[in-house]
Write a protein that holds these residues in place. Structure first.
Motif, PDB file in Angstrom:
ATOM      1  N   GLU A  60       0.825  -1.211   0.000  1.00 47.35           N
ATOM      2  CA  GLU A  60       0.000   0.000   0.000  1.00 47.35           C
ATOM      3  C   GLU A  60       0.860   1.262   0.000  1.00 47.35           C
ATOM      4  O   GLU A  60       0.480   2.280  -0.580  1.00 47.35           O
ATOM      5  CB  GLU A  60      -0.921  -0.001   1.223  1.00 47.35           C
ATOM      6  N   ARG A  90       2.384  -0.610  -4.889  1.00 45.09           N
ATOM      7  CA  ARG A  90       1.205  -0.628  -5.747  1.00 45.09           C
ATOM      8  C   ARG A  90       1.499   0.016  -7.108  1.00 45.09           C
ATOM      9  O   ARG A  90       1.005  -0.442  -8.152  1.00 45.09           O
ATOM     10  CB  ARG A  90       0.039   0.078  -5.073  1.00 45.09           C
ATOM     11  N   TRP A  96       3.174  -6.360  -6.501  1.00 51.14           N
ATOM     12  CA  TRP A  96       2.517  -7.391  -5.689  1.00 51.14           C
ATOM     13  C   TRP A  96       3.283  -8.699  -5.700  1.00 51.14           C
ATOM     14  O   TRP A  96       3.169  -9.490  -4.758  1.00 51.14           O
ATOM     15  CB  TRP A  96       1.053  -7.572  -6.091  1.00 51.14           C
TER      16      TRP A  96
END
Length: 280
Positions: free
Chosen positions: A109, A113, A120
């Motif tokens: 986050e 991202r 990820w």
């Protein structure tokens, strides 16, 4: 007389039935050590919630609080003689949340991202590394030299990842996704922490430190000075300490290799072929 003998003779059916078997006593759960474990789990959950709300400094503090509580639950259990199989399993599950899933989600986050799939994937490598490291620790607990960890322990890995976030947030870096060098630094550190957890590099465990032993007065003075330094600037000092610790394993590995000493932390071997690869 026959009637008397027949009444004195035990009925075979009664012998077969016998007394009703007693139920095994159900084991209770020790409250004190599991309270510390649950508090540590709350720290990891709190960190995820804070990250979802953009409070990354509070998220990092939650992970560091979980680290402190994780270091206490085992010691409390040993001091009060309240160790249990339930507590061991509970501790592993809480560690996976606080030091595996939580740091991966927080750093994703915070910075990853913006990297798309690479972001990820790096977070997943960290999360998977934490799971594998905890599973291997539980499997090898009886054969590993207790003075060392086999690979970077998950709390220290979490401190590397969230420590960077805490320091940068404290320095005023906001909107990290728009700062390429910081995004890639977070990417590299996340991969480093995740992969170092599953290496065989020895990291000192501090488990041979005896708190019941007397120490020179200067040791107490050094501890007081250490606390003072940490309170002066907690984010920077704690992050620096864990950076040094995160590198120390490779330094120990190189020194042992250069002197021809064994670098494995496995104290004994196993003859079970299914587990052979875990101990190397």
């Amino acid at each position: 007389m026959n009637d008397q003998l027949s009444t004195d003779r035990p009925d075979p059916l009664d012998e077969l039935d016998g007394p009703a078997p007693s139920r095994p006593r159900r084991k209770g759960i020790y409250i004190l050590p599991n309270l510390f474990t649950l508090a540590g789990l709350f720290g990891g959950f709190y960190a995820v919630v804070m990250a979802m709300n953009g409070r990354f400094d509070q998220a990092a503090i939650g992970v560091f609080c979980a680290m402190v509580l994780d270091s206490l639950d085992g010691r409390v259990a040993r001091m009060t003689n309240t160790q249990s199989a339930f507590g061991e399993q509970m501790d592993s599950l809480a560690d996976m949340v606080s030091f595996g899933a939580a740091p991966a989600l927080i750093v994703y986050e915070w910075a990853l991202r913006g990297l798309g799939k690479l972001g990820w994937l790096a977070a997943f490598v960290y999360c998977a590394g934490a799971a594998l490291r905890l599973a291997r620790f539980n499997t090898n607990i009886g054969v590993v030299d207790k003075r060392f960890f086999q690979g970077l322990p998950s709390p220290a890995a979490a401190a590397l990842v969230t420590g960077l976030i805490w320091v940068m947030d404290d320095m005023g870096y906001k909107g990290v996704r728009d700062i390429p060098w910081l995004t890639w630094l977070a990417f590299a550190l996340t991969l480093y922490a995740g992969l170092t957890m599953v290496t065989n590099v020895p990291f000192y465990s501090f488990k041979d430190v005896n708190f019941k032993r007397t120490v020179p007065f200067i040791v107490i003075v050094a501890i007081a000075l250490g606390i003072a330094v940490i309170t002066y600037h907690p984010p920077l000092v704690l992050f620096g300490v864990f950076i040094v610790y995160g590198i120390s394993g490779y330094v120990v590995y190189a020194i042992k290799k250069s002197h021809g000493r064994p670098v494995s932390v496995i104290a004994t071997s196993t003859d079970e072929p299914d587990e052979e690869g875990l101990h190397r």
